[in-house]
Design an enzyme around this catalytic site. Structure first.
Site, PDB file in Angstrom:
ATOM      1  N   ASP A  90       0.196  -8.854  -0.546  1.00 17.73           N
ATOM      2  CA  ASP A  90      -0.697  -7.982  -0.121  1.00 17.73           C
ATOM      3  C   ASP A  90      -1.998  -8.669  -0.549  1.00 17.73           C
ATOM      4  OD1 ASP A  90      -2.711  -5.846   0.175  1.00 17.73           O
ATOM      5  OD2 ASP A  90      -0.907  -4.585   0.612  1.00 17.73           O
ATOM      6  N   GLY A 142       0.689  -1.202  -0.062  1.00 18.97           N
ATOM      7  CA  GLY A 142      -0.054  -0.028   0.084  1.00 18.97           C
ATOM      8  C   GLY A 142       0.733   1.235  -0.011  1.00 18.97           C
ATOM      9  N   GLY A 143       0.410   2.348   0.743  1.00 14.98           N
ATOM     10  CA  GLY A 143       1.195   3.407   0.845  1.00 14.98           C
ATOM     11  C   GLY A 143       2.610   3.327   1.443  1.00 14.98           C
ATOM     12  N   ASN A 186      -3.615   8.918  -4.914  1.00 12.00           N
ATOM     13  CA  ASN A 186      -2.843  10.097  -4.262  1.00 12.00           C
ATOM     14  C   ASN A 186      -1.725   9.754  -3.769  1.00 12.00           C
ATOM     15  OD1 ASN A 186      -4.000   9.154  -1.874  1.00 12.00           O
ATOM     16  ND2 ASN A 186      -3.859  11.615  -1.053  1.00 12.00           N
ATOM     17  N   ASN A 205      -2.909  -2.629   9.869  1.00  9.86           N
ATOM     18  CA  ASN A 205      -3.727  -2.958  10.798  1.00  9.86           C
ATOM     19  C   ASN A 205      -2.982  -4.048  12.064  1.00  9.86           C
ATOM     20  OD1 ASN A 205      -4.425  -6.348  10.515  1.00  9.86           O
ATOM     21  ND2 ASN A 205      -3.933  -5.204   8.478  1.00  9.86           N
ATOM     22  N   CYS A 223     -26.051   1.006  26.015  1.00 12.03           N
ATOM     23  CA  CYS A 223     -27.297   1.889  26.264  1.00 12.03           C
ATOM     24  C   CYS A 223     -27.095   3.306  25.649  1.00 12.03           C
ATOM     25  CB  CYS A 223     -27.567   2.160  27.745  1.00 12.03           C
ATOM     26  SG  CYS A 223     -25.765   2.331  28.739  1.00 12.03           S
ATOM     27  N   ALA A 282      -3.775  -6.740  13.670  1.00  9.53           N
ATOM     28  CA  ALA A 282      -3.948  -8.106  13.489  1.00  9.53           C
ATOM     29  C   ALA A 282      -2.884  -8.880  12.780  1.00  9.53           C
ATOM     30  CB  ALA A 282      -5.170  -8.558  13.150  1.00  9.53           C
TER      31      ALA A 282
END
Lengths: 350, 634
Positions: free
Chosen positions: B50, B28-29, B60, B120, B175, B122
């Site tokens: 990957d 990735g980046g 970008n 990430n 809640c 994990a």
């Protein structure tokens, strides 16, 4: 800087492409980027990194200017030039891959020598970034840029070392600052045994945008800075100057005198020459021997790709910062040394 | 040729670079930049893995990809692009998860170095364990917005990725989400839950109806609400049915759904009067009587414009229709998976979150902002990734020069610290002897109520999610070797719904937990309690909690003082391990919560000899924490 295009809104396509950066610097900054024209002088490894970073960011146009031809050394850091193009002009050879990075940016190549360009040409850009130039060229570019209110950057990478210099004249920018939080009214403990009250609405951390201004010293003063290591104050000041500043001076002086970079084809001779320049530079700057490790000559040949990435990353981000007029720029040097992981921002010459 | 040219790399380094074999985890980046630097620097043998495909929003910064590559494999396109920079490199690309059993310890052992370019926790945990098991040095990294960091992990020499406890997952009490939202994010979470209730996987933890077990309600208040529920006709009755079944029975009728969710359920909430004594009570909405449109700047693109309530209701209607159709194409028992890049799914969440926000008097948000919140998007830019990738290679070069001991953790700051450092190198710490991953005999204590905690939860929530195992085997250390969880499919699934106590597990029981793939064994000691704080189901303590007071002590010893941005030279040197990670976005709600903006810092006395850095970057960290772009794992 022209502000008229600021009115135009970002299109859906641009919003999709630039999504992750708009989420960081906002739409206003992206609009300003889209209006910026940049001249990049020097298309070696560092130039390639800067070109990549600012073209990806979505500036309006980029002019690649370099009169020299690609050689074997480009293969270690100049990823915009195909290997088959050795012997071709660096700017022209970089054009195609630069353009492919972002079709929305207008990219052009210019094979002239920057020294042959008149002042009006230089003043026609919003930003000038010069890499691989000697001090005479750099000082002239800085002077012309200041006359024309053009943001000026210089940078270079020598082996494990690299630097960036910025002269933005008097630079105006916006900075977001946190508002002091109003004390929350405490309405608890009114009634015993009741669940503790909660606000129906939690205010987001409030920020406010403040306009600021910053003045930069010119390159001539920055490079000519003298250091007085006899006084305690002078010593203190000198302590804040990283060794890489003096290494940079030596290498810029080499460029100036030899009209070329240290090359692996003339390794031993160049090392000797650099050692001599080291002594001279230390003397004229008025600093002691320990401000520059003697073995720096082992680490200053070629342009190491990761070093170009670091310095080109900082340089690219500073150009983006200046164009978007958001956040305080680094005033006025950044130095990187891959020998000790050092990366300093130092103000010299003010 | 690359940088293995004469005079550029010293001594045997050029040969070591040429002869090394590198694994890059992630394309990735950071990964794109790392691959570029590697092939230019003269690395000859590279493998990259990957599982992701290319998206427009990658372009970008992930500069090896172009528009025509969208939806293609990141690792494969990255390989092809980078080969153009240097055709004399042997690159192997895997379009796969690094957590797959195919990449076992022998796979890792073939590399000289592993470079992580992940997004990430994990996967980072997993690669950390694989590199420890294979005893291969690992360069770990992460970026978030303008900030980034690089560090080096080597078994027995440095801290591993999991030596320091990570900040816990950020979750909101049920809640708050169901009864008393007070922030936009609460409405966004509720809207995503509603999506899953209507179209996605049924998860009892994602109920969207009013919660009568809100601890704020006294017994009496709860009773009166229940009574009023009994009185109401079909509206009350539907609470007993699943939201999904009811919605399907209405044919996903927009008006019926709207009026149930935003009128009747809200009225029901209002009947729980205790909740509104100190809060602004919510205001029920009727679909046919919505506040009139007040459309302001229609020139802005749809994403950036604030929708009116009426507009939201229209979007809600349209989305229901479309999602209903999509669901129908899935066949019986099919379901939809919420995805931030699915326009309809995002529209649904944006409209629902805003309607709910309006009802509760909470600020409404643009679709652009809601996408950030719902998709947990971490802003990412080319420059930061380039810098961090460069620093990764510089650490790799040090390791290949035989100088692993001079490797550092390097932080990229947004502004220089008061020692003028923009890049801040910090000495690597030795392993934490009580680390539950890299200690010689890892142990950990898990606090639960054995009569209420199920084996399935032990497997999924504790061992996999919290403790990072991929396929655990669990045996009770009772002399009989009772196996309660097996990684072999079909062997112990019937245990998942049983309580720990059904197997005689009680306070002090020791469980031997193994992950065969990770070559990782952990002894879990169970501590039984009746009830945990804050509705928690379990807590992992013991060695982890012992770390906390120790750190506080060191902090005190450092003469810690308030950090308010006032930058005065601090004589006491100190180190900041601000571990900010995450380059991309996370799809999973859990990860989203876990990785959300948070600042935890660890500071300790410096052991470095040279007078470097070490003044705190606290002011910076705090400023950055306000940006929504920092994920820090200390």
């Amino acid at each position: 800087m022209t502000a008229d295009t600021k009115e135009e809104n970002i299109t859906e396509d641009e919003a999709a492409l630039y999504d992750r950066q708009i989420r960081l610097w906002g739409l206003d900054a992206q609009r300003r980027l889209r209006a910026a024209s940049v001249l990049l002088v020097g298309l070696r490894g560092l130039g390639a990194e800067v070109a990549k970073n600012i073209v990806l960011s979505g500036i309006k146009s980029l002019t690649l200017l370099d009169p020299t031809v690609a050689d074997e050394e480009d293969s270690m850091s100049q990823f915009l030039i195909p290997r088959s193009e050795v012997g071709k002009n660096r700017a022209e050879a970089s054009l195609e891959r630069t353009q492919l990075l972002n079709p929305m940016v207008k990219v052009t190549a210019d094979t002239s020598n920057i020294d042959d360009k008149d002042d009006a040409f230089i003043k026609s850009f919003d930003v000038v970034c010069a890499t691989g130039c000697g001090t005479t060229t750099l000082k002239r570019l800085d002077r012309v840029c200041q006359e024309g209110a053009v943001k000026f950057y210089a940078g270079d990478v020598f082996g494990f070392y690299g630097f960036m210099f910025a002269d933005l004249g008097t630079h105006e920018y916006a900075e977001e600052v946190k508002k002091p939080k109003h004390a929350e009214k405490n309405v608890s403990s009114e009634e015993e045994g009741e669940p503790s009250p909660k606000k129906a609405k939690v205010e987001e951390p409030e920020t406010t945008t403040v306009k600021k201004s910053m003045k930069f010293p010119v390159l001539e003063d920055a490079l000519g800075a003298k250091f007085d290591s006899s006084s305690s104050e002078g010593k203190k000041k000198l302590r804040q100057i990283p060794n890489t500043f003096f290494i940079t001076k030596v290498l810029l002086e080499f460029l100036e005198q030899q009209k070329r970079r240290p090359a692996s084809s003339s390794l031993e001779g160049d090392k000797k020459q650099l050692s001599n320049l080291r002594k001279q530079t230390l003397d004229t700057s008025g600093v002691s021997d320990n401000k520059m490790p003697e073995d720096f000559t082992e680490y200053c040949f070629g342009q190491l790709s990761p070093v170009c990435a670091v310095v080109g990353g900082i340089l690219g981000q500073e150009i983006i910062k200046a164009v978007s007029q958001k956040d305080a720029p680094h005033n006025n040097f950044f130095f990187y040394s891959g020998t000790d992981d050092g990366g300093f921002v130092t103000s010299i010459g003010s | 040729m690359a940088a293995t040219l004469k005079g550029v790399l010293q001594g045997s380094l050029a040969d070591n670079v040429k002869n090394s074999k590198i694994l890059v985890v992630g394309a990735g980046g950071i990964g794109c930049e790392v691959l570029k630097d590697l092939v230019l620097t003269g690395f000859k043998t590279i493998e990259v893995i990957d599982l992701d495909t290319i998206d427009v929003s990658n372009l970008n910064r992930q500069f090896l990809f172009r528009k025509e590559h969208v939806k293609k494999s990141k690792s494969q396109v990255a390989r092809e692009s980078v080969l153009k920079f240097n055709p004399d490199v042997d690159i192997k690309a895997y379009h796969d998860s690094v957590m797959s059993p195919d990449y076992d310890v022998n796979f890792f052992k073939q590399f000289t170095l592993v470079l992580n370019a992940l997004d990430n926790r994990a996967a980072r945990n997993h690669v950390n364990r694989m590199c420890l098991a294979a005893d291969i040095p690992l360069v770990e990294s992460g970026t978030a917005g303008y900030l980034g960091q690089v560090t080096v992990i080597k078994k027995g020499l440095t801290e591993c990725y999991e030596c320091q406890p990570k900040p816990p997952q950020k979750t909101f009490p049920g809640c708050t989400i169901r009864n008393t939202p007070s922030e936009p994010i609460h409405c966004v979470v509720w809207a995503k839950h509603l999506f899953n209730q209507l179209f996605g996987e049924d998860d009892p933890d994602q109920d969207v109806s009013p919660d009568t077990e809100d601890p704020e309600l006294t017994a009496e208040a709860g009773q009166s609400a229940l009574q009023s529920e009994a009185k109401t006709d079909e509206i009350g009755g539907i609470e007993r049915k699943s939201t999904r079944v009811w919605a399907m029975n209405t044919g996903y009728d927009p008006e019926k759904l709207f009026n149930k969710l935003f009128r009747d359920d809200i009225k029901y909430l209002l009947s729980m009067e205790t909740l509104w004594k100190k809060r602004r009570p919510p205001q029920p909405l009727n679909m046919t009587q919505l506040p009139s449109d007040t459309d302001g700047n229609s020139s802005a693109i749809r994403d950036q414009r604030q929708w009116s309530v009426k507009e939201c209701a229209n979007v809600f209607s349209d989305c229901l229709g479309q999602l209903k159709k999509e669901l129908a194409t899935q066949g019986d028992g099919g379901m939809l998976v919420w995805d931030k890049d699915d326009e309809t799914a995002l529209d649904f969440v944006a409209s629902v979150a805003n309607i709910r926000a309006h009802i509760f008097g909470i600020a409404m948000k643009t679709r652009f902002d809601i996408k950030s919140m719902a998709g947990n998007i971490i802003p990412a830019i080319a420059t930061t990734n380039a810098i961090i990738a460069g620093l990764i290679i510089m650490e790799a070069i040090k390791i290949l020069s035989g100088k692993i001991k001079s490797c550092k953790t390097v932080y990229l700051n947004r502004v220089p610290n008061d020692r003028n450092r923009l890049l801040v190198p910090c000495t690597l710490d030795p392993p934490n002897p009580k680390c539950y991953v890299c200690a010689p005999k890892p142990e950990v204590t898990v606090v639960v109520n054995c009569t209420r905690f199920k084996v399935g939860a032990l497997q999924d929530k504790v061992l996999k999610s919290y403790l990072g195992m991929v396929a655990p085997d669990v045996e009770i250390d009772d002399g009989k070797g009772t196996i309660i969880i097996s990684s072999e499919e079909g062997e112990t699934e019937e245990n998942n719904d049983k309580f720990l106590s059904d197997f005689g597990i009680r306070n002090g029981t020791r469980l031997k937990c193994d992950d065969f793939l990770q070559v990782y064994s952990l002894v879990v000691t169970i501590a039984h309690v009746e009830k945990l704080e804050e509705e928690k189901e379990f807590e992992v303590v013991g060695d982890l909690s012992e770390l906390q007071p120790q750190e506080e002590q060191q902090q005190a010893a450092n003469g810690s003082k308030p950090h308010n941005g006032g930058d005065k030279a601090d004589e006491k040197e100190e180190e900041d391990d601000l571990m900010l990670i995450e380059e991309e976005e996370f799809e999973e709600e859990q990860q989203r919560m876990e990785e959300e903006t948070r600042t935890t810092r660890k500071r300790k006395a410096s052991s470095e000899t040279e007078p470097t850095t070490k003044r705190s970057k606290t002011a910076e960290a705090q400023a950055a924490a306000g940006d929504n772009d920092v994920i820090e794992i200390s």
